[in-house]
Design a protein around this motif. Structure first.
Motif, PDB file in Angstrom:
ATOM      1  N   MET A  25       0.890  -1.087  -0.024  1.00  0.00           N
ATOM      2  CA  MET A  25      -0.068  -0.041  -0.112  1.00  0.00           C
ATOM      3  C   MET A  25       1.064   1.164  -0.077  1.00  0.00           C
ATOM      4  N   LEU A  26       0.682   2.195  -0.930  1.00  0.00           N
ATOM      5  CA  LEU A  26       1.393   3.312  -1.091  1.00  0.00           C
ATOM      6  C   LEU A  26       0.391   4.592  -1.027  1.00  0.00           C
ATOM      7  N   LEU A  27       0.657   5.686   0.180  1.00  0.00           N
ATOM      8  CA  LEU A  27       0.067   6.751  -0.149  1.00  0.00           C
ATOM      9  C   LEU A  27       0.601   8.167  -0.899  1.00  0.00           C
ATOM     10  N   THR A  28      -0.324   8.820  -1.370  1.00  0.00           N
ATOM     11  CA  THR A  28       0.321   9.921  -2.023  1.00  0.00           C
ATOM     12  C   THR A  28      -0.550  11.135  -1.840  1.00  0.00           C
ATOM     13  N   SER A  29      -0.171  12.469  -1.716  1.00  0.00           N
ATOM     14  CA  SER A  29      -0.841  13.457  -1.648  1.00  0.00           C
ATOM     15  C   SER A  29      -0.651  14.122  -2.984  1.00  0.00           C
ATOM     16  N   GLU A  30      -1.802  15.348  -3.252  1.00  0.00           N
ATOM     17  CA  GLU A  30      -1.509  16.027  -4.292  1.00  0.00           C
ATOM     18  C   GLU A  30      -2.053  17.500  -3.993  1.00  0.00           C
ATOM     19  N   ILE A  31      -0.893  18.151  -4.216  1.00  0.00           N
ATOM     20  CA  ILE A  31      -1.142  19.696  -3.883  1.00  0.00           C
ATOM     21  C   ILE A  31      -1.779  20.613  -4.678  1.00  0.00           C
ATOM     22  N   SER A  32      -2.090  20.081  -5.803  1.00  0.00           N
ATOM     23  CA  SER A  32      -2.927  21.067  -6.879  1.00  0.00           C
ATOM     24  C   SER A  32      -4.443  20.731  -6.549  1.00  0.00           C
ATOM     25  N   GLY A  33      -4.803  19.600  -6.079  1.00  0.00           N
ATOM     26  CA  GLY A  33      -6.218  19.405  -5.695  1.00  0.00           C
ATOM     27  C   GLY A  33      -7.106  18.917  -6.960  1.00  0.00           C
ATOM     28  N   HIS A  34      -6.321  18.883  -8.117  1.00  0.00           N
ATOM     29  CA  HIS A  34      -7.010  18.560  -9.359  1.00  0.00           C
ATOM     30  C   HIS A  34      -7.657  17.363  -9.332  1.00  0.00           C
ATOM     31  N   LEU A  35      -7.249  16.111  -8.896  1.00  0.00           N
ATOM     32  CA  LEU A  35      -7.614  14.805  -8.786  1.00  0.00           C
ATOM     33  C   LEU A  35      -8.421  14.482  -7.428  1.00  0.00           C
ATOM     34  N   CYS A  36      -7.576  14.468  -6.595  1.00  0.00           N
ATOM     35  CA  CYS A  36      -7.960  14.123  -5.208  1.00  0.00           C
ATOM     36  C   CYS A  36      -7.024  14.677  -4.064  1.00  0.00           C
TER      37      CYS A  36
END
Length: 87
Positions: free
Chosen positions: A1-12
């Motif tokens: 399991m891998l976690l990612t964050s997205e700073i732009s907020g376009h996807l999630c």
């Protein structure tokens, strides 16, 4: 399991991936998360911080919903959560 964050907020905001297949398993929406701010709170919550504001996001893992976004004292928040569960 891998976690990612997205700073732009376009996807999630945060996404949980299967490391073997590369498939997205779960996504958490609402706001954005700064790099290197994802953490688990116990076994039931995921928390991240906003990049340019003093805000925290907290998601309940089982329900996949954002249960907290704010700047209030986090200890007060969890105390209220425990009281609500008892009622």
């Amino acid at each position: 399991m891998l976690l990612t964050s997205e700073i732009s907020g376009h996807l999630c905001n945060v996404c949980v991936w299967d490391g073997n297949s590369g498939t997205a398993l779960v996504s958490y929406k609402g706001g954005t998360s700064a790099p290197r701010t994802l953490t688990f709170l116990g076994q039931g919550h995921l928390m991240s911080a906003v990049n340019n504001k003093p805000l925290l996001h907290i998601w309940e893992l089982q329900r996949k919903v954002n249960i907290y976004t704010g700047t209030k004292d986090i200890n007060i928040f969890f105390k209220n959560q425990k009281q609500n569960q008892k009622n």
